[in-house]
Design a protein around this motif. Structure first.
Motif, PDB file in Angstrom:
ATOM      1  N   UNK A   1       5.604   7.441 -10.544  1.00  0.00           N
ATOM      2  CA  UNK A   1       4.982   7.776  -9.266  1.00  0.00           C
ATOM      3  C   UNK A   1       5.562   6.863  -8.195  1.00  0.00           C
ATOM      4  N   UNK A   2       5.953   7.453  -7.074  1.00  0.00           N
ATOM      5  CA  UNK A   2       6.491   6.695  -5.944  1.00  0.00           C
ATOM      6  C   UNK A   2       5.397   6.529  -4.901  1.00  0.00           C
ATOM      7  N   UNK A   3       5.106   5.281  -4.568  1.00  0.00           N
ATOM      8  CA  UNK A   3       4.041   4.980  -3.618  1.00  0.00           C
ATOM      9  C   UNK A   3       4.639   4.173  -2.469  1.00  0.00           C
ATOM     10  N   UNK A   4       4.480   4.659  -1.219  1.00  0.00           N
ATOM     11  CA  UNK A   4       5.025   3.891  -0.090  1.00  0.00           C
ATOM     12  C   UNK A   4       4.284   2.571   0.089  1.00  0.00           C
ATOM     13  N   UNK A   5       5.022   1.537   0.422  1.00  0.00           N
ATOM     14  CA  UNK A   5       4.431   0.205   0.624  1.00  0.00           C
ATOM     15  C   UNK A   5       3.911   0.112   2.057  1.00  0.00           C
ATOM     16  N   UNK A   6       2.828   0.834   2.292  1.00  0.00           N
ATOM     17  CA  UNK A   6       2.180   0.827   3.608  1.00  0.00           C
ATOM     18  C   UNK A   6       0.712   0.446   3.408  1.00  0.00           C
ATOM     19  N   UNK A   7       0.088  -0.074   4.460  1.00  0.00           N
ATOM     20  CA  UNK A   7      -1.293  -0.572   4.364  1.00  0.00           C
ATOM     21  C   UNK A   7      -2.278   0.510   3.916  1.00  0.00           C
ATOM     22  N   UNK A   8      -1.994   1.765   4.219  1.00  0.00           N
ATOM     23  CA  UNK A   8      -2.890   2.844   3.818  1.00  0.00           C
ATOM     24  C   UNK A   8      -2.887   3.047   2.295  1.00  0.00           C
ATOM     25  N   UNK A   9      -1.785   2.659   1.630  1.00  0.00           N
ATOM     26  CA  UNK A   9      -1.665   2.847   0.178  1.00  0.00           C
ATOM     27  C   UNK A   9      -1.863   1.559  -0.614  1.00  0.00           C
ATOM     28  N   UNK A  10      -1.339   0.459  -0.126  1.00  0.00           N
ATOM     29  CA  UNK A  10      -1.413  -0.809  -0.855  1.00  0.00           C
ATOM     30  C   UNK A  10      -2.591  -1.601  -0.301  1.00  0.00           C
ATOM     31  N   UNK A  11      -3.659  -1.636  -1.079  1.00  0.00           N
ATOM     32  CA  UNK A  11      -4.891  -2.262  -0.612  1.00  0.00           C
ATOM     33  C   UNK A  11      -4.925  -3.762  -0.874  1.00  0.00           C
ATOM     34  N   UNK A  12      -4.342  -4.181  -2.010  1.00  0.00           N
ATOM     35  CA  UNK A  12      -4.369  -5.588  -2.344  1.00  0.00           C
ATOM     36  C   UNK A  12      -3.268  -5.899  -3.349  1.00  0.00           C
ATOM     37  N   UNK A  13      -2.632  -7.052  -3.180  1.00  0.00           N
ATOM     38  CA  UNK A  13      -1.654  -7.556  -4.142  1.00  0.00           C
ATOM     39  C   UNK A  13      -2.084  -8.978  -4.489  1.00  0.00           C
ATOM     40  N   UNK A  14      -2.255  -9.218  -5.787  1.00  0.00           N
ATOM     41  CA  UNK A  14      -2.645 -10.548  -6.259  1.00  0.00           C
ATOM     42  C   UNK A  14      -1.621 -10.978  -7.312  1.00  0.00           C
ATOM     43  N   UNK A  15      -0.606 -11.703  -6.861  1.00  0.00           N
ATOM     44  CA  UNK A  15       0.478 -12.125  -7.755  1.00  0.00           C
ATOM     45  C   UNK A  15      -0.073 -13.005  -8.873  1.00  0.00           C
ATOM     46  N   UNK A  16      -0.961 -13.931  -8.553  1.00  0.00           N
ATOM     47  CA  UNK A  16      -1.496 -14.834  -9.576  1.00  0.00           C
ATOM     48  C   UNK A  16      -2.264 -14.080 -10.657  1.00  0.00           C
ATOM     49  N   UNK A  17      -3.037 -13.068 -10.253  1.00  0.00           N
ATOM     50  CA  UNK A  17      -3.803 -12.284 -11.227  1.00  0.00           C
ATOM     51  C   UNK A  17      -2.930 -11.211 -11.877  1.00  0.00           C
ATOM     52  N   UNK A  18      -1.771 -10.925 -11.285  1.00  0.00           N
ATOM     53  CA  UNK A  18      -0.869  -9.912 -11.834  1.00  0.00           C
ATOM     54  C   UNK A  18      -1.319  -8.496 -11.576  1.00  0.00           C
ATOM     55  N   UNK A  19      -1.996  -8.274 -10.444  1.00  0.00           N
ATOM     56  CA  UNK A  19      -2.516  -6.937 -10.158  1.00  0.00           C
ATOM     57  C   UNK A  19      -2.182  -6.459  -8.753  1.00  0.00           C
ATOM     58  N   UNK A  20      -2.174  -5.142  -8.623  1.00  0.00           N
ATOM     59  CA  UNK A  20      -2.019  -4.478  -7.334  1.00  0.00           C
ATOM     60  C   UNK A  20      -3.037  -3.352  -7.291  1.00  0.00           C
ATOM     61  N   UNK A  21      -3.762  -3.258  -6.182  1.00  0.00           N
ATOM     62  CA  UNK A  21      -4.744  -2.186  -6.005  1.00  0.00           C
ATOM     63  C   UNK A  21      -4.173  -1.193  -4.999  1.00  0.00           C
ATOM     64  N   UNK A  22      -4.225   0.103  -5.360  1.00  0.00           N
ATOM     65  CA  UNK A  22      -3.652   1.124  -4.498  1.00  0.00           C
ATOM     66  C   UNK A  22      -4.655   2.214  -4.161  1.00  0.00           C
ATOM     67  N   UNK A  23      -4.374   2.901  -3.073  1.00  0.00           N
ATOM     68  CA  UNK A  23      -5.067   4.128  -2.681  1.00  0.00           C
ATOM     69  C   UNK A  23      -4.012   5.226  -2.736  1.00  0.00           C
ATOM     70  N   UNK A  24      -4.306   6.285  -3.474  1.00  0.00           N
ATOM     71  CA  UNK A  24      -3.350   7.382  -3.610  1.00  0.00           C
ATOM     72  C   UNK A  24      -3.613   8.420  -2.526  1.00  0.00           C
ATOM     73  N   UNK A  25      -2.679   8.517  -1.586  1.00  0.00           N
ATOM     74  CA  UNK A  25      -2.787   9.513  -0.529  1.00  0.00           C
ATOM     75  C   UNK A  25      -2.633  10.905  -1.151  1.00  0.00           C
ATOM     76  N   UNK A  26      -3.226  11.889  -0.505  1.00  0.00           N
ATOM     77  CA  UNK A  26      -3.073  13.267  -0.973  1.00  0.00           C
ATOM     78  C   UNK A  26      -1.600  13.625  -1.047  1.00  0.00           C
ATOM     79  N   UNK A  27      -1.211  14.260  -2.133  1.00  0.00           N
ATOM     80  CA  UNK A  27       0.161  14.719  -2.291  1.00  0.00           C
ATOM     81  C   UNK A  27       1.073  13.760  -3.057  1.00  0.00           C
ATOM     82  N   UNK A  28       0.638  12.525  -3.284  1.00  0.00           N
ATOM     83  CA  UNK A  28       1.497  11.567  -3.996  1.00  0.00           C
ATOM     84  C   UNK A  28       1.668  11.916  -5.476  1.00  0.00           C
ATOM     85  N   UNK A  29       0.698  12.601  -6.042  1.00  0.00           N
ATOM     86  CA  UNK A  29       0.777  12.939  -7.470  1.00  0.00           C
ATOM     87  C   UNK A  29       1.304  14.345  -7.715  1.00  0.00           C
ATOM     88  N   UNK A  30       1.608  15.115  -6.657  1.00  0.00           N
ATOM     89  CA  UNK A  30       2.109  16.467  -6.890  1.00  0.00           C
ATOM     90  C   UNK A  30       3.601  16.548  -6.857  1.00  0.00           C
TER      91      UNK A  30
END
Length: 169
Positions: free
Chosen positions: A140-169
């Protein structure tokens, strides 16, 4: 975390006096003018090199190292990465991360559902695009924009995303 960060890749020799044409993999190619030393990843070792001269040509950086004086000295290092120590890297701004630190992040949705793993970052003109390998959805290709990337925590090793309509089709 990686202690060495890639800043470029030698693409070819430039002329006969040991200069090399480098494709920069850094957001700041001008960093080569400020850098005094880089490390050449030969595959067997990280060879320290002192930068003697820097020029720019189109999208490439032309470097002359003190250690090499002829095309014969440098030709065998085509396609080898150039690295810098993390402490010598360009300082990051707010919401900026080194790609080496992001690869492998566990990606979750805004509902805290496991989504996949960040496997690559593609640089485009407008914004980066994150390549996420998802068991359920494939690549899945997700643009690195504030609307999609909600949080990045390098220390915890996680990224939280919001999937815009159409990203999975």
């Amino acid at each position: 975390m990686e202690e060495m960060l890639q800043v470029g890749v030698i693409t070819s020799a430039h002329g006969i006096r040991g200069e090399v044409k480098v494709f920069p993999t850094t957001d700041d190619p001008a960093r080569f003018q400020r850098a005094q030393r880089v490390f050449l990843d030969t595959g067997k070792e990280n060879m320290p090199l002192k930068i003697q001269n820097v020029k720019f040509f189109k999208q490439f950086v032309i470097l002359k190292f003190e250690e090499f004086d002829s095309i014969n000295d440098i030709e065998k290092y085509r396609k080898c990465p150039l690295l810098v120590r993390r402490e010598d890297a360009v300082p990051l701004g707010e919401d900026e991360y080194f790609i080496a630190d992001m690869i492998g992040l566990s990606v979750v949705t805004e509902d805290e559902e496991q989504f996949g793993t960040l496997s690559d970052v593609i640089g485009t003109g407008a914004n980066d695009v994150y390549v996420i390998n998802s068991v359920r959805h494939g690549e899945v290709l997700v643009p690195a924009i504030k609307e999609c990337i909600l949080d990045v925590d390098i220390k915890a090793g996680t990224m939280k995303i919001h999937l815009l309509d159409g990203l999975l089709s």
